[in-house]
Design a protein around this motif. Structure first.
Motif, short mmCIF file in Angstrom:
data_model
loop_
_atom_site.label_atom_id
_atom_site.label_comp_id
_atom_site.label_asym_id
_atom_site.label_seq_id
_atom_site.Cartn_x
_atom_site.Cartn_y
_atom_site.Cartn_z
N TYR A 1 0.67 -0.11 -1.48
CA TYR A 1 0.99 0.65 -0.75
C TYR A 1 2.82 0.31 -0.30
N PHE A 2 2.77 -0.60 0.14
CA PHE A 2 4.02 -1.18 0.93
C PHE A 2 4.83 -0.84 -0.38
N VAL A 3 4.51 -2.11 -1.71
CA VAL A 3 5.78 -1.63 -2.36
C VAL A 3 5.97 -0.70 -3.57
N LYS A 4 4.60 0.08 -3.72
CA LYS A 4 4.91 1.17 -4.46
C LYS A 4 6.09 1.97 -4.39
N GLU A 5 5.55 2.47 -2.30
CA GLU A 5 6.48 3.65 -1.73
C GLU A 5 7.66 2.28 -1.30
N GLY A 6 7.69 1.32 -1.18
CA GLY A 6 9.22 0.72 -0.83
C GLY A 6 9.77 0.40 -1.66
N LEU A 7 9.70 0.41 -3.11
CA LEU A 7 10.63 0.92 -4.04
C LEU A 7 11.49 2.05 -4.40
N LYS A 8 10.39 2.86 -4.00
CA LYS A 8 11.55 4.21 -4.57
C LYS A 8 12.66 4.37 -3.29
N LEU A 9 12.29 3.38 -2.30
CA LEU A 9 13.04 4.13 -0.98
C LEU A 9 14.75 2.82 -1.44
N LEU A 10 13.99 1.85 -1.43
CA LEU A 10 15.24 0.80 -2.26
C LEU A 10 16.04 1.88 -3.25
N SER A 11 15.03 2.64 -4.30
CA SER A 11 16.07 3.09 -5.50
C SER A 11 16.58 3.95 -4.59
N GLU A 12 16.32 5.33 -3.84
CA GLU A 12 17.25 5.64 -3.24
C GLU A 12 18.66 5.74 -2.80
N SER B 1 -14.95 1.62 -6.91
CA SER B 1 -14.44 2.29 -6.14
C SER B 1 -13.15 0.69 -5.88
N SER B 2 -13.40 -0.41 -5.71
CA SER B 2 -12.16 -1.21 -5.95
C SER B 2 -11.34 -0.92 -6.81
N ALA B 3 -11.68 -0.75 -8.41
CA ALA B 3 -10.82 -0.33 -9.52
C ALA B 3 -9.59 1.31 -8.36
N ASN B 4 -10.22 1.96 -8.23
CA ASN B 4 -10.10 3.35 -7.61
C ASN B 4 -9.14 3.05 -7.07
N GLU B 5 -8.88 2.38 -5.58
CA GLU B 5 -7.74 1.87 -4.55
C GLU B 5 -6.64 0.82 -5.30
N PHE B 6 -6.92 0.11 -6.21
CA PHE B 6 -5.92 -0.56 -6.87
C PHE B 6 -4.92 0.23 -7.58
N LEU B 7 -5.60 1.53 -8.66
CA LEU B 7 -4.80 2.09 -9.06
C LEU B 7 -3.82 2.75 -8.56
N ASN B 8 -5.19 3.85 -7.53
CA ASN B 8 -4.04 5.34 -6.63
C ASN B 8 -4.07 4.73 -5.49
N THR C 1 -2.08 -6.77 -3.99
CA THR C 1 -3.44 -6.17 -3.56
C THR C 1 -3.20 -5.99 -2.57
N GLY C 2 -4.66 -5.07 -2.23
CA GLY C 2 -4.72 -4.61 -0.92
C GLY C 2 -3.69 -3.39 -0.32
N GLU C 3 -3.13 -3.33 1.30
CA GLU C 3 -1.98 -2.27 1.51
C GLU C 3 -0.86 -3.00 1.23
N ASN C 4 -0.31 -4.28 0.82
CA ASN C 4 0.75 -4.36 -0.04
C ASN C 4 1.10 -4.01 -1.04
#
Length: 290
Positions: free
Chosen positions: A232-243, A18-25, A227-230
């Motif tokens: 998600y923030f960084v994964k999606e935020g880097l997309k917006l910074l790129s756009e 479960s922890s691995a799934n949360e980390f990767l996805n 880790t954790g919520e961060n």
């Protein structure tokens, strides 16, 4: 998953499925209920009142990237709701760090109803006591280590307060700011009578995620754990910074000589964040917020 990925996860202390799934996805669904932060309900109710009555709000932020991005997030959100929101960021040399009594006096003279801190306020005991004496409510949103005595704020949002049961302690200041906006969004969606009277309050998940470029800047610059919520923030935020949907981001990238669209965490750490920090070190961090 491949054995190599398994080994990397185990080395990072991630040892169950479960922890691995949360980390990767990572996804929006992985975000924690913001109302698990102490005093979130009080903060949301007071700010909804500010929006309903068109009260006066002052955002008091820190001068580093975390504080600048949290301040920008708050100003954009509340101004979209029709709130007269002002900004105060202390001068690094003259005022020092955090909320101070001078800004409280200024808030009183301007008829401010609520002071909302961004990445500061945890140790501002005397200024917050003064604000209370003036009838000004202070909502602290911060993440720094808490002293034994907490300020007597109207609401005190900090995942690292001693009595906090919030499961993720790694939020930076802009992360806490995002959680407050998330909580307001959830509250408005439940309050159909309130939101139906103001079309600006019909905020979707897409609208909420539009702030993640600001959040990613603050998370990375503050060296918060990825880790954790961060994540998600960084994964999606880097997309917006790129756009480059924000003119300010596009101009910042141009000034940094960043060619092409892709922005990585390294780009933020070594090219974008230092330029934002420089505003508060050479002059006023207000410029970076604008």
């Amino acid at each position: 998953i491949p054995p190599l990925i398994s080994r990397i996860l185990i080395n990072r202390g991630i040892r169950d499925v479960s922890s691995a799934n949360e980390f990767l996805n990572v996804s929006y669904k992985n975000l924690i209920d913001p109302f698990r932060l102490n005093d979130m309900d009080k903060a949301v109710d007071r700010l909804k009142e500010i929006i309903r009555k068109k009260g006066r709000l002052l955002v008091s932020g820190d001068y580093d990237v975390d504080g600048v991005t949290a301040s920008a997030l708050y100003l954009e959100y509340f101004r979209k709701q029709g709130v007269e929101a002002g900004l105060y960021i202390p001068d690094r040399i003259r005022d020092g760090y955090g909320l101070n009594e001078a800004v409280v006096h200024m808030a009183k003279s301007q008829g401010i109803d609520v002071i909302l801190t961004a990445d500061c306020g945890t140790t501002s005991i005397a200024p917050i006591r003064l604000a209370r004496s003036y009838g000004i409510d202070v909502i602290v949103t911060d993440h720094h280590e808490c002293p034994h005595e907490l300020p007597e704020a109207f609401a005190f949002l900090n995942p690292n307060r001693h009595d906090s049961t919030y499961p993720f302690k790694g939020l930076p200041g802009v992360g806490v700011a995002f959680k407050l906006i998330q909580a307001l969004t959830m509250s408005f969606s439940d309050d159909s009578k309130f939101s139906s009277t103001n079309s600006a309050l019909r905020i979707s998940e897409d609208d909420l995620s539009s702030y993640l470029d600001l959040v990613a800047l603050g998370v990375i610059a503050d060296v918060a754990p990825l880790t954790g919520e961060n994540r998600y923030f960084v994964k999606e935020g880097l997309k917006l910074l790129s756009e480059e949907k924000r003119p300010g981001i596009a101009a910042l990238k141009d000034a940094a000589g960043i060619k092409g669209n892709v922005v990585s965490a390294g780009t933020v750490s070594f090219m974008l964040a230092p330029r934002i920090n420089a505003a508060g070190r050479l002059s006023k961090a207000d410029d970076a917020v604008r």
